[in-house]
Design an enzyme around this catalytic site. Structure first.
Site, PDB file in Angstrom:
ATOM      1  N   SER A  27      47.806  33.969  30.367  1.00 53.38           N
ATOM      2  CA  SER A  27      47.529  35.412  30.215  1.00 53.38           C
ATOM      3  C   SER A  27      46.258  35.835  30.922  1.00 53.38           C
ATOM      4  O   SER A  27      45.189  35.310  30.640  1.00 53.38           O
ATOM      5  CB  SER A  27      47.284  35.758  28.737  1.00 53.38           C
ATOM      6  OG  SER A  27      48.410  35.529  27.986  1.00 53.38           O
ATOM      7  N   HIS A  58      51.776  39.224  32.289  1.00 49.30           N
ATOM      8  CA  HIS A  58      52.344  38.029  32.904  1.00 49.30           C
ATOM      9  C   HIS A  58      53.249  38.471  34.051  1.00 49.30           C
ATOM     10  O   HIS A  58      54.200  39.200  33.827  1.00 49.30           O
ATOM     11  CB  HIS A  58      53.213  37.256  31.916  1.00 49.30           C
ATOM     12  CG  HIS A  58      52.429  36.489  30.898  1.00 49.30           C
ATOM     13  ND1 HIS A  58      52.131  35.168  31.053  1.00 49.30           N
ATOM     14  CD2 HIS A  58      51.876  36.871  29.734  1.00 49.30           C
ATOM     15  CE1 HIS A  58      51.418  34.765  30.005  1.00 49.30           C
ATOM     16  NE2 HIS A  58      51.258  35.781  29.191  1.00 49.30           N
ATOM     17  N   HIS A  80      57.727  31.929  27.262  1.00 45.92           N
ATOM     18  CA  HIS A  80      57.349  31.577  25.889  1.00 45.92           C
ATOM     19  C   HIS A  80      58.578  31.616  24.991  1.00 45.92           C
ATOM     20  O   HIS A  80      59.450  32.469  25.155  1.00 45.92           O
ATOM     21  CB  HIS A  80      56.343  32.593  25.342  1.00 45.92           C
ATOM     22  CG  HIS A  80      55.147  32.817  26.208  1.00 45.92           C
ATOM     23  ND1 HIS A  80      55.171  33.662  27.296  1.00 45.92           N
ATOM     24  CD2 HIS A  80      53.894  32.308  26.133  1.00 45.92           C
ATOM     25  CE1 HIS A  80      53.975  33.660  27.860  1.00 45.92           C
ATOM     26  NE2 HIS A  80      53.187  32.859  27.198  1.00 45.92           N
ATOM     27  N   TYR A  82      58.691  32.727  22.067  1.00 45.03           N
ATOM     28  CA  TYR A  82      58.778  33.995  21.318  1.00 45.03           C
ATOM     29  C   TYR A  82      59.481  35.102  22.097  1.00 45.03           C
ATOM     30  O   TYR A  82      59.882  36.111  21.527  1.00 45.03           O
ATOM     31  CB  TYR A  82      57.386  34.469  20.853  1.00 45.03           C
ATOM     32  CG  TYR A  82      56.399  34.806  21.951  1.00 45.03           C
ATOM     33  CD1 TYR A  82      56.528  35.949  22.728  1.00 45.03           C
ATOM     34  CD2 TYR A  82      55.325  33.969  22.202  1.00 45.03           C
ATOM     35  CE1 TYR A  82      55.626  36.255  23.732  1.00 45.03           C
ATOM     36  CE2 TYR A  82      54.413  34.259  23.201  1.00 45.03           C
ATOM     37  CZ  TYR A  82      54.565  35.402  23.959  1.00 45.03           C
ATOM     38  OH  TYR A  82      53.677  35.685  24.959  1.00 45.03           O
ATOM     39  N   GLU A  83      59.640  34.906  23.400  1.00 44.37           N
ATOM     40  CA  GLU A  83      60.359  35.920  24.179  1.00 44.37           C
ATOM     41  C   GLU A  83      61.862  35.874  23.896  1.00 44.37           C
ATOM     42  O   GLU A  83      62.581  36.782  24.291  1.00 44.37           O
ATOM     43  CB  GLU A  83      60.117  35.701  25.680  1.00 44.37           C
ATOM     44  CG  GLU A  83      58.679  35.977  26.088  1.00 44.37           C
ATOM     45  CD  GLU A  83      58.429  35.625  27.542  1.00 44.37           C
ATOM     46  OE1 GLU A  83      58.781  36.434  28.418  1.00 44.37           O
ATOM     47  OE2 GLU A  83      57.891  34.540  27.813  1.00 44.37           O
ATOM     48  N   ALA A 110      45.461  31.347  27.165  1.00 41.30           N
ATOM     49  CA  ALA A 110      44.522  32.065  26.321  1.00 41.30           C
ATOM     50  C   ALA A 110      44.758  31.547  24.908  1.00 41.30           C
ATOM     51  O   ALA A 110      45.906  31.329  24.517  1.00 41.30           O
ATOM     52  CB  ALA A 110      44.813  33.552  26.389  1.00 41.30           C
ATOM     53  N   MET A 208      50.246  30.059  21.744  1.00 46.07           N
ATOM     54  CA  MET A 208      51.712  30.145  21.699  1.00 46.07           C
ATOM     55  C   MET A 208      52.382  29.586  22.956  1.00 46.07           C
ATOM     56  O   MET A 208      53.501  29.971  23.290  1.00 46.07           O
ATOM     57  CB  MET A 208      52.134  31.609  21.519  1.00 46.07           C
ATOM     58  CG  MET A 208      51.483  32.315  20.342  1.00 46.07           C
ATOM     59  SD  MET A 208      51.874  34.073  20.358  1.00 46.07           S
ATOM     60  CE  MET A 208      50.702  34.704  19.143  1.00 46.07           C
ATOM     61  N   SER A 209      51.685  28.708  23.657  1.00 43.10           N
ATOM     62  CA  SER A 209      52.279  28.193  24.896  1.00 43.10           C
ATOM     63  C   SER A 209      51.845  26.747  25.131  1.00 43.10           C
ATOM     64  O   SER A 209      51.409  26.065  24.209  1.00 43.10           O
ATOM     65  CB  SER A 209      51.821  29.057  26.077  1.00 43.10           C
ATOM     66  OG  SER A 209      50.442  28.878  26.325  1.00 43.10           O
ATOM     67  N   ASN A 232      39.545  35.014  21.758  1.00 49.19           N
ATOM     68  CA  ASN A 232      39.248  35.700  20.483  1.00 49.19           C
ATOM     69  C   ASN A 232      39.033  34.627  19.431  1.00 49.19           C
ATOM     70  O   ASN A 232      39.486  33.491  19.607  1.00 49.19           O
ATOM     71  CB  ASN A 232      40.447  36.575  20.076  1.00 49.19           C
ATOM     72  CG  ASN A 232      41.728  35.764  19.960  1.00 49.19           C
ATOM     73  OD1 ASN A 232      42.346  35.414  20.976  1.00 49.19           O
ATOM     74  ND2 ASN A 232      42.108  35.426  18.746  1.00 49.19           N
ATOM     75  N   HIS A 244      46.500  41.872  21.499  1.00 52.61           N
ATOM     76  CA  HIS A 244      46.737  41.378  22.860  1.00 52.61           C
ATOM     77  C   HIS A 244      45.728  42.011  23.825  1.00 52.61           C
ATOM     78  O   HIS A 244      45.357  41.403  24.830  1.00 52.61           O
ATOM     79  CB  HIS A 244      48.183  41.688  23.277  1.00 52.61           C
ATOM     80  CG  HIS A 244      48.610  41.040  24.559  1.00 52.61           C
ATOM     81  ND1 HIS A 244      48.425  39.706  24.825  1.00 52.61           N
ATOM     82  CD2 HIS A 244      49.217  41.557  25.670  1.00 52.61           C
ATOM     83  CE1 HIS A 244      48.891  39.429  26.044  1.00 52.61           C
ATOM     84  NE2 HIS A 244      49.377  40.526  26.564  1.00 52.61           N
TER      85      HIS A 244
HETATM   86  N1  HPA Z   1      46.605  32.945  18.197  1.00 53.99           N
HETATM   87  C1  HPA Z   1      47.680  32.567  18.913  1.00 53.99           C
HETATM   88  N2  HPA Z   1      47.758  32.724  20.221  1.00 53.99           N
HETATM   89  C2  HPA Z   1      46.713  33.276  20.857  1.00 53.99           C
HETATM   90  C3  HPA Z   1      45.572  33.692  20.181  1.00 53.99           C
HETATM   91  C4  HPA Z   1      45.508  33.519  18.772  1.00 53.99           C
HETATM   92  O1  HPA Z   1      44.521  33.856  18.095  1.00 53.99           O
HETATM   93  N3  HPA Z   1      44.724  34.208  21.119  1.00 53.99           N
HETATM   94  C5  HPA Z   1      45.358  34.093  22.309  1.00 53.99           C
HETATM   95  N4  HPA Z   1      46.553  33.538  22.159  1.00 53.99           N
END
Ligand code: HPA
Length: 267
Positions: A27, A58, A80, A82-83, A110, A208-209, A232, A244
């Protein structure tokens, strides 16, 4: 799955080029594209059987060229779970890379910081992962041409490469972390209780990847190195709500450092 159409298509397009290293851009980290010389850009939608990326921030292209004199193939945009893809589809490109003879892979992402000493904008080299919350990417009939049924996972992330990557990050940012990445299926960010549980289990970052890709790459014998940008703090660490937007903003803030790190790593 049938990878032959994609392999044939890419080979035809790249001609004499022989990339040895693949890079998956996470990302907001697509900035590396600017650094690729002599590039050929292939849109995912034109590659036979390739999935198409659906996430904002993306892109969806494969870029073949050179960085720091090294021949590389970069995925600008990844897939991903989740997509909505089947987990096997998300790693389709990694298997194609294996068939193209790629020996090394750099995965970037990320991630949320679980380790309380981390702060947004830090980088963490992944030295191990937790993935038992999710379906295994290797479930189903083993594809013998890639690797064995029960692959060893005691060193998914190559120790020497972790060390090298960490030194480069330290040089460029003054601070480098290495730690355990917990793979969660998403797309919800985690709850504070999940993050406390993951911390207890030994996770330093969450995302998530990357892990399905790392497993498939390792299964087929590639040398894997992976870097998280801590965009974050994970849920519940601060009072902030997660978004996001924050992920993209932080990734954008450190993109030039990231670019320099990868350039130097490839030298
Ligand atoms: N959790 C899951 N996936 C992420 C996060 C998070 O805090 N930040 C960036 N991708």
């Amino acid at each position: 799955m049938n990878y032959n159409g994609a392999v044939k298509f890419i080979k035809e397009k790249i001609g004499e080029k022989k990339p040895e290293t693949a890079i998956v851009l996470g990302s907001g980290l697509g900035v590396l594209k600017e650094e690729i010389e002599d590039k050929i850009v292939l849109n995912y939608k034109d590659i036979p059987d390739f999935p198409i990326s659906t996430v904002e921030g993306h892109a969806g292209e494969l870029i073949i060229g050179k960085i720091s004199g090294k021949e590389i193939i970069a995925m600008n945009g990844r897939f991903h779970y989740y997509e909505g893809y089947d987990i096997k589809q998300t790693v389709f490109p990694i298997r194609v890379f294996s068939l193209l003879g790629i020996k090394n892979i750099i995965l970037t992402n990320a991630a949320g910081g679980i380790n309380l000493s981390y702060k947004p904008g830090d980088f963490m080299v992944i030295n191990d992962h937790l993935s038992f919350f999710a379906e295994s990417v290797l479930r189903g009939k083993n594809e013998e041409e890639f690797g064995v049924r029960f692959p060893d996972m005691s060193e998914v992330y190559d120790k020497e490469e972790v060390k090298k990557m960490k030194e480069i990050i330290k040089k460029h940012t003054g601070n480098a972390n290495e730690g355990v990445y917990a793979y969660m299926k998403g797309p919800c960010f985690e709850t504070p209780a999940e993050i406390r549980a993951l911390r207890t289990l030994g996770a330093d970052a969450v995302g998530m990847s990357t892990v399905p890709e790392a497993i498939v790459a390792k299964h087929s014998g590639m040398k894997v190195v992976a870097v998280s940008c801590i965009t974050n703090m994970a849920a519940g660490v601060t009072n902030n709500k997660l978004s996001h937007e924050e992920v993209k903003e932080t990734a954008d803030r450190v993109k030039n450092q990231f670019k320099e790190i990868i350039k130097e790593y490839l030298k």
